[in-house]
Structure formats: structure tokens, C-alpha cells
Motif scaffolding. Sequence first.
Motif, PDB file in Angstrom:
ATOM      1  N   GLU A   1       0.905  -1.183  -0.036  1.00  0.00           N
ATOM      2  CA  GLU A   1       0.046   0.012  -0.068  1.00  0.00           C
ATOM      3  C   GLU A   1       0.807   1.234  -0.023  1.00  0.00           C
ATOM      4  OE1 GLU A   1      -2.474  -0.455   3.315  1.00  0.00           O
ATOM      5  OE2 GLU A   1      -4.055  -1.867   2.420  1.00  0.00           O
ATOM      6  N   ALA A   2       2.077   1.152   0.783  1.00  0.00           N
ATOM      7  CA  ALA A   2       2.833   2.450   0.961  1.00  0.00           C
ATOM      8  C   ALA A   2       3.633   2.428  -0.597  1.00  0.00           C
ATOM      9  CB  ALA A   2       3.928   2.203   1.713  1.00  0.00           C
ATOM     10  N   LEU A   3       3.907   1.723  -1.274  1.00  0.00           N
ATOM     11  CA  LEU A   3       4.604   1.855  -2.507  1.00  0.00           C
ATOM     12  C   LEU A   3       3.484   2.263  -3.553  1.00  0.00           C
ATOM     13  CD1 LEU A   3       6.603  -1.571  -2.454  1.00  0.00           C
ATOM     14  CD2 LEU A   3       7.651   0.752  -2.592  1.00  0.00           C
ATOM     15  N   SER A   4       2.344   1.848  -3.659  1.00  0.00           N
ATOM     16  CA  SER A   4       1.310   2.295  -4.548  1.00  0.00           C
ATOM     17  C   SER A   4       1.035   3.519  -4.347  1.00  0.00           C
ATOM     18  CB  SER A   4       0.064   1.313  -4.216  1.00  0.00           C
ATOM     19  OG  SER A   4       0.007   0.121  -4.621  1.00  0.00           O
ATOM     20  N   ALA A   5       0.991   4.131  -2.969  1.00  0.00           N
ATOM     21  CA  ALA A   5       0.970   5.587  -2.679  1.00  0.00           C
ATOM     22  C   ALA A   5       2.004   6.226  -3.615  1.00  0.00           C
ATOM     23  CB  ALA A   5       0.707   5.756  -1.304  1.00  0.00           C
ATOM     24  N   ASP A   6       3.272   5.781  -3.404  1.00  0.00           N
ATOM     25  CA  ASP A   6       4.410   6.210  -3.962  1.00  0.00           C
ATOM     26  C   ASP A   6       4.390   6.243  -5.537  1.00  0.00           C
ATOM     27  OD1 ASP A   6       5.116   7.363  -1.598  1.00  0.00           O
ATOM     28  OD2 ASP A   6       6.811   5.794  -1.182  1.00  0.00           O
ATOM     29  N   GLY A   7       3.650   5.572  -6.373  1.00  0.00           N
ATOM     30  CA  GLY A   7       3.346   5.481  -7.424  1.00  0.00           C
ATOM     31  C   GLY A   7       3.824   4.008  -8.204  1.00  0.00           C
ATOM     32  N   TYR A   8       4.100   3.112  -7.627  1.00  0.00           N
ATOM     33  CA  TYR A   8       4.637   1.866  -8.017  1.00  0.00           C
ATOM     34  C   TYR A   8       3.520   0.784  -8.254  1.00  0.00           C
ATOM     35  CZ  TYR A   8       9.060   3.343  -6.713  1.00  0.00           C
ATOM     36  OH  TYR A   8      10.355   4.187  -6.787  1.00  0.00           O
ATOM     37  N   ALA A   9       2.475   1.087  -7.938  1.00  0.00           N
ATOM     38  CA  ALA A   9       1.090   0.203  -8.369  1.00  0.00           C
ATOM     39  C   ALA A   9       1.446  -1.179  -7.986  1.00  0.00           C
ATOM     40  CB  ALA A   9       0.819   0.075  -9.820  1.00  0.00           C
ATOM     41  N   ALA A  10       1.551  -1.452  -6.475  1.00  0.00           N
ATOM     42  CA  ALA A  10       2.230  -2.522  -6.020  1.00  0.00           C
ATOM     43  C   ALA A  10       0.874  -3.454  -5.506  1.00  0.00           C
ATOM     44  CB  ALA A  10       3.073  -2.253  -4.792  1.00  0.00           C
ATOM     45  N   SER A  11       1.137  -4.848  -5.200  1.00  0.00           N
ATOM     46  CA  SER A  11       0.179  -5.600  -4.985  1.00  0.00           C
ATOM     47  C   SER A  11       0.921  -6.965  -4.091  1.00  0.00           C
ATOM     48  CB  SER A  11      -0.629  -6.225  -5.981  1.00  0.00           C
ATOM     49  OG  SER A  11      -0.015  -7.047  -6.819  1.00  0.00           O
ATOM     50  N   ALA A  12       0.204  -7.344  -3.441  1.00  0.00           N
ATOM     51  CA  ALA A  12       0.742  -8.499  -2.288  1.00  0.00           C
ATOM     52  C   ALA A  12      -0.199 -10.041  -2.627  1.00  0.00           C
ATOM     53  CB  ALA A  12       0.908  -7.984  -0.815  1.00  0.00           C
ATOM     54  N   SER A  13       0.632 -10.743  -2.591  1.00  0.00           N
ATOM     55  CA  SER A  13      -0.121 -12.271  -2.830  1.00  0.00           C
ATOM     56  C   SER A  13       0.614 -13.407  -1.958  1.00  0.00           C
ATOM     57  CB  SER A  13      -0.514 -12.514  -4.154  1.00  0.00           C
ATOM     58  OG  SER A  13       1.023 -12.692  -4.742  1.00  0.00           O
ATOM     59  N   LYS A  14       0.095 -14.396  -1.692  1.00  0.00           N
ATOM     60  CA  LYS A  14       0.524 -15.674  -1.289  1.00  0.00           C
ATOM     61  C   LYS A  14       1.030 -16.719  -2.500  1.00  0.00           C
ATOM     62  CE  LYS A  14      -0.739 -14.730   3.048  1.00  0.00           C
ATOM     63  NZ  LYS A  14       0.107 -14.610   4.276  1.00  0.00           N
ATOM     64  N   THR A  15       2.136 -17.413  -1.980  1.00  0.00           N
ATOM     65  CA  THR A  15       2.672 -18.240  -2.667  1.00  0.00           C
ATOM     66  C   THR A  15       2.344 -19.581  -2.422  1.00  0.00           C
ATOM     67  OG1 THR A  15       4.758 -18.371  -1.837  1.00  0.00           O
ATOM     68  CG2 THR A  15       4.414 -16.679  -3.478  1.00  0.00           C
ATOM     69  N   GLY A  16       2.481 -20.589  -3.349  1.00  0.00           N
ATOM     70  CA  GLY A  16       1.958 -21.909  -2.963  1.00  0.00           C
ATOM     71  C   GLY A  16       3.101 -22.689  -2.129  1.00  0.00           C
ATOM     72  N   THR A  17       4.106 -21.952  -1.820  1.00  0.00           N
ATOM     73  CA  THR A  17       5.262 -22.518  -0.931  1.00  0.00           C
ATOM     74  C   THR A  17       5.432 -22.203   0.476  1.00  0.00           C
ATOM     75  OG1 THR A  17       6.952 -20.731  -1.759  1.00  0.00           O
ATOM     76  CG2 THR A  17       6.790 -22.977  -2.770  1.00  0.00           C
TER      77      THR A  17
END
Length: 242
Positions: free
Chosen positions: A158-174
Motif C-alpha cells: 500500500e505504501a509503494l502504491s501511494a508512491d506510484g509503484y502500483a504494488a500488490s501482495a499475494s501468497k505463494t504456494g510454498t
Amino acid sequence: MKYVTGTVNTRESAASRASAVPPAERGTRARVARLILEHGPVTAAALGERLGLTPAAVRRHLDALLTEGMIEPRTARQRGQRGRGRPAKLFGITDAGRSAFEHAYDDLAGSALRFLADRLGDEAVADFARSQVSALVSRLTPIMREVPEDQRLRVLAEALSADGYAASASKTGTGGEQLCQHHCPVAHVAAAFPQLCEAETEAFGQLLGTPVQRLATIAHGDGICTTHVSPRHHRESKESGR
């Protein structure tokens, strides 16, 4: 691509072509382009669902963006056994499209870093890169102490998106997590000075308190910047082995 009052502020040639397009059309086209940038290669159907557009309307905007060189068609990768029919067509942002989103002063920033490297060496560039991300670390460190460990990556995204990086977080299968940055305002500069990406990765590990590994970067030609975040127990096992 920079958006001003709902329109796309592209290069002069694109702007002249768009001058005859009604404002509402330009606004919708900007939304289509931004979704493609932020969510990676997507299908026309997915765009229509997100924006509430008919297939014909989506196709009209995609055709215009293709003509302007802002996006390009891609073929979906097949996983496992191939099914029947043709693979779905995806649409991804091009370098020209991404550069339209870039913040100004890329050339000036690149020249300044080259001057710094020539006068003081590459380590000076690395020091500069670390100083740039130190503000992010200082801003988020107190917050990270207060949020549960499983929420830290979301806070960072969320902080990166606010800085213009259009970021997202997700879980991985590992059992780990993945941070994706669909836009990089300094991609052109970082292509010449990887110290910027390296300092950013170090900052991510510091903030999340667990090992991270950069898997892909826009600066090196990948569609998105991808960072793998190791499960918490990886850090604990390293510390217990000291």
C-alpha cells in the motif's frame, strides 16, 4: 502515461490523434491503459468486467491503444496439459506505453548519477540509492512494529502504491509471499544503475524482517518487478543456526 482530469497526457503525436476523441472516450481509454499497466497482461474480457464495458467498447479502446503503440498483444502461457481451442489473447503494456507513465526528469536523474559515478565511483551511487529508500524505511518501520507479521507485506504494498509503484501482495504456494510492482517511476534510470533496485530490495528485507529475493524487474525488461518474500520460519532458522 500521466492522467490529468481523467485524460491521458501522452506524447505529442498521440495527443494530436486523440484531439478528435470525445473527453469521455479519452477518460475511459485512460482507465483501460492504467488497468493493463497495474494488473499485468490481461484479457479483453477481464477488462470489460472490471470497467463495466461491452466487448465492442473494450475492443474499440484496445484497437486505439494498439495503434498508438501503447499496448501489445501477448499469448497466454499454457500451464499443464493444453486444453482445447486457442489460448486466450492477453494485452500488456509496451515500453512506449510505460514511458508515458514515467515521471519527468529521467534524463536529468540519469545524468546526475553518471556524474556521481564518474567523480566518486559506483559505491557513491549505491550510497545515494540507499539514501533514497531510507525515507521509506524510516516512515514504515514504526508501523511495521505495530502490525501483525502476516500484514506487513500488505502495508508495504500500500505504501509503494501511494508512491506510484502500483504494488500488490499475494501468497505463494510454498508458504511465502510475493510482492509485485506493476509500475516503476525510475525504471529507465534503474536500467543503467542497478544499485537503485538493489537498495530497494535491501529495504524490503529490512522492513519485512525476513529474507527477500528479487525475481524480476521492469528495469531489466520484465513486465513487472517481482520480489519473493520467504516465510517467517526461514529467518528464525537462520538466526537459530548462528
